[in-house]
Design a protein around this motif. Structure first.
Motif, mmCIF file in Angstrom:
data_model
loop_
_atom_site.group_PDB
_atom_site.id
_atom_site.type_symbol
_atom_site.label_atom_id
_atom_site.label_comp_id
_atom_site.label_asym_id
_atom_site.label_seq_id
_atom_site.Cartn_x
_atom_site.Cartn_y
_atom_site.Cartn_z
ATOM 1 N N ASP A 88 0.755 -1.226 -0.118
ATOM 2 C CA ASP A 88 -0.054 -0.382 0.259
ATOM 3 C C ASP A 88 0.689 1.328 -0.206
ATOM 4 O O ASP A 88 0.591 2.296 -0.765
ATOM 5 C CB ASP A 88 -1.056 -0.359 1.129
ATOM 6 C CG ASP A 88 -1.885 -0.932 0.707
ATOM 7 O OD1 ASP A 88 -2.624 -1.000 -0.511
ATOM 8 O OD2 ASP A 88 -2.588 -1.534 2.164
ATOM 9 N N GLU A 89 1.816 1.696 0.921
ATOM 10 C CA GLU A 89 2.686 2.673 0.663
ATOM 11 C C GLU A 89 3.255 2.851 -0.150
ATOM 12 O O GLU A 89 3.587 3.383 -0.875
ATOM 13 C CB GLU A 89 3.548 2.015 2.322
ATOM 14 C CG GLU A 89 4.039 3.282 2.669
ATOM 15 C CD GLU A 89 4.030 4.535 2.963
ATOM 16 O OE1 GLU A 89 2.799 4.144 3.147
ATOM 17 O OE2 GLU A 89 3.992 5.387 3.490
ATOM 18 N N ALA A 90 4.104 1.268 -1.054
ATOM 19 C CA ALA A 90 4.824 1.695 -2.471
ATOM 20 C C ALA A 90 3.717 2.472 -3.272
ATOM 21 O O ALA A 90 4.114 3.332 -4.372
ATOM 22 C CB ALA A 90 5.608 -0.080 -2.879
ATOM 23 N N ARG A 91 2.450 2.059 -3.454
ATOM 24 C CA ARG A 91 2.025 2.570 -4.305
ATOM 25 C C ARG A 91 1.327 3.844 -4.368
ATOM 26 O O ARG A 91 1.656 4.349 -5.249
ATOM 27 C CB ARG A 91 -0.016 1.600 -4.026
ATOM 28 C CG ARG A 91 0.502 0.110 -4.875
ATOM 29 C CD ARG A 91 -0.597 -0.973 -4.428
ATOM 30 N NE ARG A 91 -1.917 -0.170 -5.081
ATOM 31 C CZ ARG A 91 -2.776 0.112 -6.012
ATOM 32 N NH1 ARG A 91 -2.266 -1.455 -7.101
ATOM 33 N NH2 ARG A 91 -3.546 -0.195 -6.473
ATOM 34 N N MET A 92 1.265 4.079 -3.236
ATOM 35 C CA MET A 92 1.405 5.050 -2.452
ATOM 36 C C MET A 92 2.039 6.434 -3.281
ATOM 37 O O MET A 92 2.397 7.454 -3.273
ATOM 38 C CB MET A 92 0.733 5.436 -0.901
ATOM 39 C CG MET A 92 -0.039 6.838 -0.142
ATOM 40 S SD MET A 92 0.964 8.140 -0.208
ATOM 41 C CE MET A 92 2.183 7.844 0.392
ATOM 42 N N LEU A 93 3.298 5.398 -2.707
ATOM 43 C CA LEU A 93 5.038 6.418 -3.352
ATOM 44 C C LEU A 93 4.818 6.432 -4.718
ATOM 45 O O LEU A 93 5.345 7.402 -4.844
ATOM 46 C CB LEU A 93 6.050 5.715 -2.632
ATOM 47 C CG LEU A 93 6.447 6.065 -1.244
ATOM 48 C CD1 LEU A 93 7.164 5.205 -0.809
ATOM 49 C CD2 LEU A 93 6.514 7.378 -0.381
ATOM 50 N N LEU A 94 5.016 5.691 -5.530
ATOM 51 C CA LEU A 94 4.575 5.718 -6.700
ATOM 52 C C LEU A 94 3.292 7.371 -7.258
ATOM 53 O O LEU A 94 3.712 8.127 -8.502
ATOM 54 C CB LEU A 94 4.225 4.501 -7.552
ATOM 55 C CG LEU A 94 5.532 3.333 -7.581
ATOM 56 C CD1 LEU A 94 4.910 2.169 -8.118
ATOM 57 C CD2 LEU A 94 6.523 3.726 -7.685
ATOM 58 N N LYS A 95 2.545 6.832 -6.983
ATOM 59 C CA LYS A 95 0.971 7.839 -7.269
ATOM 60 C C LYS A 95 2.121 8.928 -6.479
ATOM 61 O O LYS A 95 1.165 10.296 -7.995
ATOM 62 C CB LYS A 95 0.070 7.223 -6.368
ATOM 63 C CG LYS A 95 -0.967 5.773 -6.436
ATOM 64 C CD LYS A 95 -2.126 6.342 -5.918
ATOM 65 C CE LYS A 95 -2.954 4.373 -5.738
ATOM 66 N NZ LYS A 95 -3.643 5.406 -5.393
#
Ligand SMILES: Nc1ncnc2c1ncn2[C@@H]1O[C@H](COP(=O)(O)OP(=O)(O)OP(=O)(O)O)[C@@H](O)[C@H]1O
Ligand SMILES: [Mg+2]
Lengths: 251, 447
Positions: free
Chosen positions: B398-405
């Motif tokens: 989730d955090e990784a996706r957030m960082l990419l977005k």
């Protein structure tokens, strides 16, 4: 620390690992050698849980835990680290934010509070020194526009930040110039403790001269076909792999 | 009954009431607007510029309209606290379509600068309003212009006289407030005379969890060598439908930068038409969209290079999640003789799920030979390798996706020249990606 038993794995339905057995004890350094395409990177990816690979048989325990049941991030929290053969560029995500997220995720897993901004930046500075990573690189996006050698140096910097128990170095030496190799290898040695272990994938003797492995394995077509002491690496450096191949086929 | 009829009936039945509670300059255009709307009807998806949004469907429900101009018992200065730290603005409120004038910010504007209700402006400076009102937003071709012109009774007037620079940001918070479903028709006139400079920040919020339908027309007149930065920030909720048409006319050497961020919404349709009428004018359009659930965001732009030596730049970035739909259609028209035009148009989109849909249509039409123009668009998915790399370092999926977005949206946030606003928006966007901004954070009332 790490026990791999009869590990089989495939990618896109193609079996690459065909029964790997390997045991790494605390404090040991194992070298893993083998020709291009033998499956070395596949093994490292499977160990850290890359979802692109499918484990079809076998087991892996890591400090008593069933490693294959853990998510990639949990494996990292348990102390597993991979220095990627090809580190990934992440435009727009700064090294600082990336490392902060990684360090704090681990702290959370350990039940610790997030690190304060000041302490964190101090830690970044100190760890950077170990591999002499340029401060300019630490302020850029993750690996973006880094040279091949800079990326490898950055991998070991991240290792320094995360203090893993078992590090897998997948051709960390490739792309490093002679001086950089020495700096990175010496940096790696500084990070060693009697409890930390490593699996070092390389094609060359030079890195092993610095790291002094306890055991050397040869991987061929998805199987470990030979295991020996450091002298095995020297022999491979001089004679290549054909003689091992001949030996294996003779069996 | 078709969707149009209820609006035609509403107008016919209440014509006098509408007029009585509005201003002469606005009333003068109603009859024509009515005729145009009756003739045009709502645009279907066959109409080029409305391909991606179903207008008739959005207008079909029967919303209330506050034609009698009943006042709401709210003091927005007490109810609302827009905390943009380190950004001190001259803060004004629009309650639905009405300018809140019972209390005004204490910091005085420079002499001659006017920020007031459009209705009041039409009474106090009729010649100024008449010269501008409806001059850019023509009713003959666009049904929404016609509908809004037919029904709008009030709005906002911003005027900066010749050579005056307004240092402090003029912030206008558009509050939607109602106990029942409500339709709001708002008009905004922004006039910068020669050499004037101003920075406007419009924030859209909804104080009540009701169905809202807003039509808004903004007409911007940028005089010679004037400088305008106009920020629009929508942070409403899933029951809000926003239809905004913005028209900008730029005279020689003027610089206009428009920023539009859709942080949270229901259905949003922004039309932005910029006419470069004077040589050496420069226009910058930045758009940032974050959508998830079933949200819909459609940005439709036209930049008309009528004369030479003008520059236009467009950057729109969308981050689409869940089953949201996004559309960007941007047309750059370089007319015959508009030599030495420089134009750049880029739309980049990130679809985080296979269900999210993005329609991207950059268009470049060139009738001059000495120009430098580029346009392009991309639609990408989450970078799996980057996600895995981050997870290997212990960062959760989730955090990784957030960082990419966040990294993806970052480029357009970085384009904001006002530092305090940039920092604030970073913070809001991060909260949004973390799911902590599902309603609106700006007003305490609706928490
Ligand atoms: N996505 C894929 N689809 C099919 N085969 C693949 C895929 N990825 C890797 N392979 C194959 O798996 C085999 C093992 O690859 P791997 O990367 O593990 O080799 P390696 O031992 O690390 O080699 P090198 O020394 O060149 O790094 C190779 O034959 C490779 O072509
Ligand atoms: Mg490899």
């Amino acid at each position: 620390m790490l026990e791999i038993r009869d590990l089989h794995a495939s990618i896109n339905g193609k079996e690459i690992l065909k029964g790997i057995d390997l045991t790494v004890k605390p404090g040991e350094i194992h070298a893993l050698m083998g020709q291009n395409g033998a499956g070395k990177s596949t093994l490292s990816n499977v160990l850290v849980g890359n979802p692109a690979y499918e484990v079809t048989r076998g087991s892996v325990t890591f400090n008593g835990k069933d490693l294959l049941a853990l998510k990639p991030e949990e494996r990292a929290h348990e102390g597993l680290f991979l220095s990627f053969q090809q580190p990934v560029e992440i435009p727009g995500v700064s090294m600082v934010n990336f490392m902060r997220a990684a360090v704090n995720a681990k702290r959370k897993y350990q039940g610790l509070e997030p690190m304060g901004a000041g302490d964190f930046l101090k830690m970044m500075r100190e760890k950077r020194k170990i591999v002499e990573l340029d401060s300019k690189l630490a302020n850029r996006s993750v690996n973006e526009g880094f040279s091949g050698g800079e990326k490898k140096r950055n991998e070991i910097f991240q290792m320094a930040m995360l203090e893993p128990k078992l590090s897998i170095l997948d051709e960390t030496d490739s792309g490093l110039d002679v001086d950089a190799l020495r700096i990175v290898a010496e940096g790696f040695n500084k990070l060693r403790t009697p409890e930390t272990s490593a699996l070092v994938i390389t094609h060359y003797q030079r890195l092993l001269d610095y790291l002094r492995p306890d055991v050397v394995h040869v991987l061929m077509a998805g199987r470990i076909v030979k295991t020996g002491g450091p002298e095995l690496a020297t022999e491979i450096e001089q004679r290549g792999f054909d003689w091992i191949k001949a030996e294996t086929e003779a069996v | 009954m078709n969707s149009e009829q209820q609006y035609l009936d509403l107008f016919t039945a209440n014509r006098e009431l509408i007029d009585r509670n509005s201003a002469v300059a606005m009333n003068a255009l109603r009859e024509q607007a009515f005729a145009d709307f009756a003739r045009l009807g709502f645009p279907t998806r066959k109409v080029e510029r409305y391909k991606y949004t179903d207008v008739a469907e959005a207008f079909a429900p029967d919303y209330g309209v506050n034609l009698k101009r009943v006042e709401f018992a709210v003091n927005p200065y007490e109810a609302f606290r827009c905390d943009v730290p380190n950004l001190s603005t001259s803060l004004y409120f629009m309650l639905n379509d009405a300018f809140w004038e019972k209390a005004l910010p204490s910091a005085a504007l420079p002499p001659g600068v006017v920020v007031c209700s459009l209705r009041r402006a039409a009474q106090e400076f009729p010649e100024k309003v008449e010269a501008c009102y409806g001059r850019l937003a023509r009713t003959g071709k666009d049904a929404l212009n016609a509908l809004n012109t037919m029904l709008a009774q009030d709005g906002l007037f911003v005027y900066v006289p010749r050579g005056v620079a307004v240092e402090r940001t003029i912030q206008v918070v558009n509050l939607l407030r109602s106990d029942v479903g409500l339709m709001v028709n708002r008009r905004v006139l922004v006039v910068l005379e020669e050499g004037a400079q101003a920075r406007l920040l419009f924030c859209d919020h909804a104080m009540d969890d009701r169905d809202f339908l807003t039509t808004q027309i903004v007409e911007v007149f940028a005089g010679e060598n004037s400088h305008l930065e106009l920020y629009e920030l929508e942070e409403t909720h899933v029951k809000n439908r926003r239809f905004s048409n913005m028209y900008v006319d730029q005279q020689r050497d003027s610089v206009v930068s428009l920023y539009n961020f859709t942080l949270h919404n229901g259905l949003t349709r922004n039309r932005t038409d910029v006419t470069l009428s004077g040589e050496g004018a420069e226009t910058n359009l930045y758009g940032g969209v974050i959508a998830d659930k079933e949200q819909h965001v459609d940005n439709n732009t036209l930049i008309d290079h009528r004369v030479g030596r003008c520059t236009s730049r467009q950057l729109y970035k969308y981050v689409m999640d869940d089953r949201s739909t996004g559309a960007f259609a941007g047309r750059v028209l370089v007319r015959h003789g508009a030599q030495q035009t420089v134009s750049e148009e880029r739309n980049a989109n990130l679809c985080a799920t296979p269900e999210a849909r993005m329609y991207s249509q950059p268009m470049l039409e060139i009738y001059a030979d000495d120009v430098k123009c580029s346009h392009g668009s991309t639609v990408g998915q989450m970078d799996e390798q980057a996600l895995f790399y981050m997870r290997q370092r212990g960062i959760s999926l989730d955090e990784a996706r957030m960082l990419l977005k966040f990294a993806f949206a970052g480029e357009v946030i970085d384009a904001i020249s006002l530092e305090a606003l940039r920092d604030r928006l970073r913070h809001l966007v991060e909260k949004r990606f973390r799911g902590e901004l599902s309603r609106c954070s700006g007003c305490r009332m609706c928490k």
